[in-house]
Design a protein around this motif. Structure first.
Motif, PDB file in Angstrom:
ATOM      1  N   ILE A 234       0.838  -1.203   0.000  1.00 35.89           N
ATOM      2  CA  ILE A 234       0.000   0.000   0.000  1.00 35.89           C
ATOM      3  C   ILE A 234       0.873   1.254   0.000  1.00 35.89           C
ATOM      4  O   ILE A 234       0.485   2.284  -0.566  1.00 35.89           O
ATOM      5  N   SER A 235       2.069   1.171   0.564  1.00 39.51           N
ATOM      6  CA  SER A 235       3.004   2.304   0.483  1.00 39.51           C
ATOM      7  C   SER A 235       3.450   2.522  -0.954  1.00 39.51           C
ATOM      8  O   SER A 235       3.576   3.670  -1.407  1.00 39.51           O
ATOM      9  N   GLU A 236       3.685   1.432  -1.676  1.00 39.52           N
ATOM     10  CA  GLU A 236       4.052   1.550  -3.084  1.00 39.52           C
ATOM     11  C   GLU A 236       2.926   2.211  -3.876  1.00 39.52           C
ATOM     12  O   GLU A 236       3.173   3.093  -4.719  1.00 39.52           O
ATOM     13  N   LEU A 237       1.691   1.809  -3.604  1.00 35.94           N
ATOM     14  CA  LEU A 237       0.555   2.401  -4.310  1.00 35.94           C
ATOM     15  C   LEU A 237       0.464   3.902  -4.060  1.00 35.94           C
ATOM     16  O   LEU A 237       0.286   4.690  -4.997  1.00 35.94           O
ATOM     17  N   THR A 238       0.571   4.303  -2.800  1.00 39.96           N
ATOM     18  CA  THR A 238       0.466   5.734  -2.504  1.00 39.96           C
ATOM     19  C   THR A 238       1.649   6.504  -3.069  1.00 39.96           C
ATOM     20  O   THR A 238       1.490   7.650  -3.508  1.00 39.96           O
ATOM     21  N   ASP A 239       2.826   5.889  -3.089  1.00 36.27           N
ATOM     22  CA  ASP A 239       3.991   6.539  -3.703  1.00 36.27           C
ATOM     23  C   ASP A 239       3.777   6.755  -5.205  1.00 36.27           C
ATOM     24  O   ASP A 239       4.318   7.703  -5.788  1.00 36.27           O
ATOM     25  N   MET A 240       2.998   5.874  -5.817  1.00 37.47           N
ATOM     26  CA  MET A 240       2.694   5.996  -7.251  1.00 37.47           C
ATOM     27  C   MET A 240       1.597   7.020  -7.531  1.00 37.47           C
ATOM     28  O   MET A 240       1.304   7.316  -8.681  1.00 37.47           O
ATOM     29  N   GLY A 241       0.982   7.531  -6.479  1.00 39.80           N
ATOM     30  CA  GLY A 241      -0.083   8.506  -6.660  1.00 39.80           C
ATOM     31  C   GLY A 241      -1.482   7.930  -6.582  1.00 39.80           C
ATOM     32  O   GLY A 241      -2.468   8.653  -6.810  1.00 39.80           O
ATOM     33  N   VAL A 242      -1.595   6.630  -6.257  1.00 39.24           N
ATOM     34  CA  VAL A 242      -2.908   6.009  -6.087  1.00 39.24           C
ATOM     35  C   VAL A 242      -3.444   6.382  -4.709  1.00 39.24           C
ATOM     36  O   VAL A 242      -2.759   6.210  -3.699  1.00 39.24           O
ATOM     37  N   GLU A 243      -4.661   6.886  -4.657  1.00 40.04           N
ATOM     38  CA  GLU A 243      -5.275   7.167  -3.359  1.00 40.04           C
ATOM     39  C   GLU A 243      -5.658   5.852  -2.682  1.00 40.04           C
ATOM     40  O   GLU A 243      -6.357   5.027  -3.268  1.00 40.04           O
ATOM     41  N   VAL A 244      -5.188   5.653  -1.461  1.00 40.10           N
ATOM     42  CA  VAL A 244      -5.591   4.496  -0.667  1.00 40.10           C
ATOM     43  C   VAL A 244      -6.332   5.009   0.555  1.00 40.10           C
ATOM     44  O   VAL A 244      -5.755   5.711   1.389  1.00 40.10           O
ATOM     45  N   HIS A 245      -7.610   4.701   0.616  1.00 38.19           N
ATOM     46  CA  HIS A 245      -8.459   5.134   1.717  1.00 38.19           C
ATOM     47  C   HIS A 245      -8.632   3.967   2.686  1.00 38.19           C
ATOM     48  O   HIS A 245      -9.031   2.870   2.262  1.00 38.19           O
ATOM     49  N   TYR A 246      -8.348   4.212   3.943  1.00 41.88           N
ATOM     50  CA  TYR A 246      -8.439   3.155   4.945  1.00 41.88           C
ATOM     51  C   TYR A 246      -9.525   3.518   5.954  1.00 41.88           C
ATOM     52  O   TYR A 246      -9.437   4.534   6.638  1.00 41.88           O
ATOM     53  N   PHE A 247     -10.541   2.664   6.044  1.00 40.72           N
ATOM     54  CA  PHE A 247     -11.614   2.834   7.024  1.00 40.72           C
ATOM     55  C   PHE A 247     -11.338   1.910   8.209  1.00 40.72           C
ATOM     56  O   PHE A 247     -11.074   0.720   8.016  1.00 40.72           O
ATOM     57  N   ILE A 248     -11.403   2.458   9.418  1.00 47.01           N
ATOM     58  CA  ILE A 248     -11.265   1.578  10.566  1.00 47.01           C
ATOM     59  C   ILE A 248     -12.508   0.705  10.672  1.00 47.01           C
ATOM     60  O   ILE A 248     -13.613   1.116  10.338  1.00 47.01           O
ATOM     61  N   GLY A 249     -12.300  -0.533  11.138  1.00 45.85           N
ATOM     62  CA  GLY A 249     -13.417  -1.429  11.405  1.00 45.85           C
ATOM     63  C   GLY A 249     -13.578  -1.601  12.900  1.00 45.85           C
ATOM     64  O   GLY A 249     -13.273  -0.706  13.687  1.00 45.85           O
ATOM     65  N   ASN A 250     -14.006  -2.766  13.315  1.00 44.70           N
ATOM     66  CA  ASN A 250     -14.106  -3.038  14.747  1.00 44.70           C
ATOM     67  C   ASN A 250     -12.929  -3.854  15.263  1.00 44.70           C
ATOM     68  O   ASN A 250     -12.869  -4.165  16.453  1.00 44.70           O
ATOM     69  N   HIS A 251     -11.968  -4.170  14.385  1.00 50.85           N
ATOM     70  CA  HIS A 251     -10.750  -4.872  14.802  1.00 50.85           C
ATOM     71  C   HIS A 251      -9.505  -3.997  14.675  1.00 50.85           C
ATOM     72  O   HIS A 251      -8.438  -4.386  15.154  1.00 50.85           O
ATOM     73  N   ASP A 252      -9.601  -2.857  14.024  1.00 54.04           N
ATOM     74  CA  ASP A 252      -8.414  -2.026  13.791  1.00 54.04           C
ATOM     75  C   ASP A 252      -8.701  -0.566  14.112  1.00 54.04           C
ATOM     76  O   ASP A 252      -8.299   0.340  13.389  1.00 54.04           O
ATOM     77  N   ILE A 253      -9.393  -0.362  15.225  1.00 54.62           N
ATOM     78  CA  ILE A 253      -9.756   0.985  15.680  1.00 54.62           C
ATOM     79  C   ILE A 253      -8.530   1.775  16.128  1.00 54.62           C
ATOM     80  O   ILE A 253      -8.447   2.985  15.945  1.00 54.62           O
TER      81      ILE A 253
END
Length: 252
Positions: free
Chosen positions: A67-86
């Motif tokens: 996901i770091s590679e994707l964002t470095d390429m300019g791809v937007e990565v949106h991360y929503f917290i769930g109930n396991h990764d608050i």
């Protein structure tokens, strides 16, 4: 292309194939990196994630690197917290470049309006779940957890998550229960009455694949998971598809 996926529960102690699972997810992300304008990760990508001030959980290097590679390429990565990764406090944004969301988001993509959320807490009538959720989201409780040494704090979180998975038959969620019993469906039907501009509702959390037409204008999707189903949605600007990733066969 806009991609949506959720519920990988990476690192789960309840799964024997967790390394293989992570590699499959990473290969999928690698296969779409030159096509994706944005990737929306709708929660519970980790089975338990808690950041301490100077410590983050062990593992996940392949996924975090991709996901770091994707964002470095300019791809937007949106991360929503769930109930396991608050319990994320800046690491994913600062080190991996993701855009973090703690609440449901309404966003316009290619002239269509999307309502995006993990799905926990939306219409769920279970009072026990509501109490647990309020504790997990409470800032004081979060600070108290981070006073515990990571050795024991992470053990507690991973054990809780494992128990949560294994208490279900085969570690899987119950199948679709019908429109009148699925709380995400009933929540969406009520919400759409006061928000007529929304075209698509997309959720994670339930670990089922669901593509439901609610009106001539509105569709609702539940994304399945990346434990057993390896499912995702893709929007090309005109059409929204719910797909299965099969290595060697799928062309995202």
């Amino acid at each position: 292309m806009i991609y949506f996926l959720s519920d990988a529960h990476l690192g789960s102690w309840a799964m024997q194939h967790r390394r293989t699972q992570e590699r499959r997810l990473v290969r999928f992300l690698d296969s779409i990196k030159h096509k994706a304008k944005a990737v929306y990760l709708l929660g519970d990508m980790f089975d338990f994630w808690n950041e301490y001030r100077y410590v983050v959980p062990k593992g996940y290097t392949r996924f975090l690197g991709k996901i770091s590679e994707l964002t470095d390429m300019g791809v937007e990565v949106h991360y929503f917290i769930g109930n396991h990764d608050i319990w994320t406090y800046g690491y994913l944004e600062e080190e991996c470049g993701v855009i973090l969301h703690r609440e449901p988001v309404t966003v316009e993509l290619y002239d269509k309006v999307f309502y995006l959320a993990h799905g926990d807490g939306l219409g769920d009538p279970d009072p026990k779940f509501k109490v647990i959720r309020s504790i997990f989201h409470n800032r004081t409780c979060q600070r108290l957890l981070n006073l515990v040494h990571p050795r024991w704090g992470m053990w507690f979180g991973q054990t809780w998550a494992k128990h949560s998975r294994l208490k279900r038959e085969d570690g899987k969620e119950p199948p679709f229960m019908g429109e009148d019993k699925e709380y995400l469906v009933t929540y969406t039907k009520e919400y759409m009455n006061s928000h007529p501009d929304i075209d698509f509702y997309i959720y994670g959390h339930r670990h089922i694949q669901l593509d439901l037409v609610l009106s001539r204008k509105v569709r609702m999707l539940i994304l399945g998971d990346w434990i057993w189903q390896f499912t995702y949605a893709v929007f090309d600007g005109e059409h929204l598809f719910l797909e299965n990733y099969i290595e060697g066969e799928t062309e995202p």
